[in-house]
Design a protein around this motif. Structure first.
Motif, PDB file in Angstrom:
ATOM      1  N   MET A   1       0.852  -1.179   0.000  1.00  0.00           N
ATOM      2  CA  MET A   1       0.000   0.000   0.000  1.00  0.00           C
ATOM      3  C   MET A   1       0.895   1.239   0.000  1.00  0.00           C
ATOM      4  O   MET A   1       1.834   1.323   0.771  1.00  0.00           O
ATOM      5  N   PRO A   2       0.584   2.201  -0.869  1.00  0.00           N
ATOM      6  CA  PRO A   2       1.440   3.393  -0.926  1.00  0.00           C
ATOM      7  C   PRO A   2       1.245   4.296   0.281  1.00  0.00           C
ATOM      8  O   PRO A   2       0.220   4.244   0.957  1.00  0.00           O
ATOM      9  N   VAL A   3       2.245   5.104   0.508  1.00  0.00           N
ATOM     10  CA  VAL A   3       2.148   6.166   1.504  1.00  0.00           C
ATOM     11  C   VAL A   3       2.325   7.470   0.728  1.00  0.00           C
ATOM     12  O   VAL A   3       3.023   7.514  -0.288  1.00  0.00           O
ATOM     13  N   HIS A   4       1.640   8.508   1.170  1.00  0.00           N
ATOM     14  CA  HIS A   4       1.668   9.790   0.475  1.00  0.00           C
ATOM     15  C   HIS A   4       2.455  10.807   1.295  1.00  0.00           C
ATOM     16  O   HIS A   4       2.750  10.588   2.462  1.00  0.00           O
ATOM     17  N   LEU A   5       2.760  11.923   0.662  1.00  0.00           N
ATOM     18  CA  LEU A   5       3.403  13.053   1.338  1.00  0.00           C
ATOM     19  C   LEU A   5       2.405  14.206   1.386  1.00  0.00           C
ATOM     20  O   LEU A   5       1.549  14.331   0.510  1.00  0.00           O
ATOM     21  N   LEU A   6       2.538  15.044   2.387  1.00  0.00           N
ATOM     22  CA  LEU A   6       1.648  16.177   2.602  1.00  0.00           C
ATOM     23  C   LEU A   6       2.503  17.420   2.770  1.00  0.00           C
ATOM     24  O   LEU A   6       3.458  17.416   3.546  1.00  0.00           O
ATOM     25  N   LYS A   7       2.181  18.485   2.023  1.00  0.00           N
ATOM     26  CA  LYS A   7       2.993  19.700   2.062  1.00  0.00           C
ATOM     27  C   LYS A   7       2.106  20.925   1.874  1.00  0.00           C
ATOM     28  O   LYS A   7       1.107  20.867   1.186  1.00  0.00           O
ATOM     29  N   VAL A   8       2.495  22.033   2.492  1.00  0.00           N
ATOM     30  CA  VAL A   8       1.780  23.299   2.338  1.00  0.00           C
ATOM     31  C   VAL A   8       2.193  23.932   1.008  1.00  0.00           C
ATOM     32  O   VAL A   8       3.380  24.003   0.685  1.00  0.00           O
ATOM     33  N   ALA A   9       1.211  24.401   0.248  1.00  0.00           N
ATOM     34  CA  ALA A   9       1.464  25.102  -1.012  1.00  0.00           C
ATOM     35  C   ALA A   9       1.648  26.587  -0.674  1.00  0.00           C
ATOM     36  O   ALA A   9       0.690  27.355  -0.658  1.00  0.00           O
ATOM     37  N   VAL A  10       2.867  26.974  -0.390  1.00  0.00           N
ATOM     38  CA  VAL A  10       3.180  28.341   0.031  1.00  0.00           C
ATOM     39  C   VAL A  10       2.958  29.311  -1.127  1.00  0.00           C
ATOM     40  O   VAL A  10       3.404  29.064  -2.244  1.00  0.00           O
ATOM     41  N   GLY A  11       2.251  30.391  -0.854  1.00  0.00           N
ATOM     42  CA  GLY A  11       2.019  31.427  -1.855  1.00  0.00           C
ATOM     43  C   GLY A  11       0.863  31.135  -2.794  1.00  0.00           C
ATOM     44  O   GLY A  11       0.564  31.934  -3.672  1.00  0.00           O
ATOM     45  N   ILE A  12       0.192  30.019  -2.623  1.00  0.00           N
ATOM     46  CA  ILE A  12      -0.943  29.673  -3.475  1.00  0.00           C
ATOM     47  C   ILE A  12      -2.216  30.154  -2.786  1.00  0.00           C
ATOM     48  O   ILE A  12      -2.475  29.831  -1.632  1.00  0.00           O
ATOM     49  N   GLU A  13      -3.023  30.927  -3.508  1.00  0.00           N
ATOM     50  CA  GLU A  13      -4.222  31.537  -2.942  1.00  0.00           C
ATOM     51  C   GLU A  13      -5.468  30.664  -3.072  1.00  0.00           C
ATOM     52  O   GLU A  13      -6.379  30.763  -2.269  1.00  0.00           O
ATOM     53  N   SER A  14      -5.533  29.844  -4.138  1.00  0.00           N
ATOM     54  CA  SER A  14      -6.715  29.021  -4.377  1.00  0.00           C
ATOM     55  C   SER A  14      -6.330  27.881  -5.311  1.00  0.00           C
ATOM     56  O   SER A  14      -5.231  27.860  -5.878  1.00  0.00           O
ATOM     57  N   LEU A  15      -7.252  26.967  -5.506  1.00  0.00           N
ATOM     58  CA  LEU A  15      -7.007  25.857  -6.418  1.00  0.00           C
ATOM     59  C   LEU A  15      -6.864  26.360  -7.855  1.00  0.00           C
ATOM     60  O   LEU A  15      -6.042  25.857  -8.616  1.00  0.00           O
ATOM     61  N   ASP A  16      -7.652  27.391  -8.218  1.00  0.00           N
ATOM     62  CA  ASP A  16      -7.530  27.982  -9.563  1.00  0.00           C
ATOM     63  C   ASP A  16      -6.157  28.614  -9.757  1.00  0.00           C
ATOM     64  O   ASP A  16      -5.546  28.477 -10.820  1.00  0.00           O
ATOM     65  N   HIS A  17      -5.665  29.311  -8.731  1.00  0.00           N
ATOM     66  CA  HIS A  17      -4.328  29.903  -8.783  1.00  0.00           C
ATOM     67  C   HIS A  17      -3.286  28.802  -8.982  1.00  0.00           C
ATOM     68  O   HIS A  17      -2.347  28.948  -9.773  1.00  0.00           O
ATOM     69  N   PHE A  18      -3.454  27.689  -8.276  1.00  0.00           N
ATOM     70  CA  PHE A  18      -2.544  26.551  -8.384  1.00  0.00           C
ATOM     71  C   PHE A  18      -2.570  25.985  -9.811  1.00  0.00           C
ATOM     72  O   PHE A  18      -1.530  25.691 -10.405  1.00  0.00           O
ATOM     73  N   ARG A  19      -3.771  25.859 -10.384  1.00  0.00           N
ATOM     74  CA  ARG A  19      -3.896  25.341 -11.765  1.00  0.00           C
ATOM     75  C   ARG A  19      -3.163  26.243 -12.753  1.00  0.00           C
ATOM     76  O   ARG A  19      -2.504  25.769 -13.666  1.00  0.00           O
ATOM     77  N   GLN A  20      -3.293  27.562 -12.566  1.00  0.00           N
ATOM     78  CA  GLN A  20      -2.606  28.507 -13.455  1.00  0.00           C
ATOM     79  C   GLN A  20      -1.093  28.330 -13.364  1.00  0.00           C
ATOM     80  O   GLN A  20      -0.391  28.371 -14.373  1.00  0.00           O
ATOM     81  N   ARG A  21      -0.586  28.149 -12.145  1.00  0.00           N
ATOM     82  CA  ARG A  21       0.861  27.945 -11.957  1.00  0.00           C
ATOM     83  C   ARG A  21       1.313  26.659 -12.641  1.00  0.00           C
ATOM     84  O   ARG A  21       2.388  26.605 -13.222  1.00  0.00           O
TER      85      ARG A  21
END
Length: 137
Positions: A1-21
């Protein structure tokens, strides 16, 4: 079974902003550098993803395709987390910010929004989190 990583998206304002990046990268993969190589690298590479925290919620994930050792100029040894630029929205789950990355066990990872059915992707993350807290999602 896989294990995942979790990280803060610093400087990202929204999911749409993240998609643009992500679109601006115009590549199939990208590498995010962090200081430490995961000790559970084998489990991460067995189908793990990097889950991103955006504005206090786990909001999306990127499938991990590789881990590599790197030496960054003036910063020393680092780990490169190679991911697909595919940004997969997940059911928002509240999470406090933290430094660096953390492990996220597969059973604790939020499901992809696509698993919730048509129209779920258009809902604001706050509304989805509220519905989830009420046991409706």
């Amino acid at each position: 079974m896989p294990v995942h990583l979790l990280k803060v998206a610093v400087g990202i304002e929204s999911l749409d902003h993240f998609r643009q990046r992500m679109k601006a990268r115009r590549t199939k993969t990208f590498t995010h550098y962090t200081r430490h190589m995961p000790k559970r690298a084998e489990e991460v590479l067995a189908g793990g993803s990097l889950y991103w925290i955006v504005k206090g919620y786990i909001a999306a994930r990127c499938p991990i395709v590789g881990l590599k050792e790197a030496v960054l100029e003036n910063k020393g040894p680092h780990c490169g987390i190679v991911m697909k630029t595919e940004l997969i929205p997940v059911l928002p789950l509240p999470r406090r910010p933290h430094q660096g990355w953390r492990y996220l066990e597969a059973e604790d990872a939020p499901p992809d929004i696509t698993a919730l059915g048509k129209g779920a992707a258009e809902m604001p993350p706050e509304l989805m989190a509220e519905l989830r807290s009420l046991g409706l999602l």
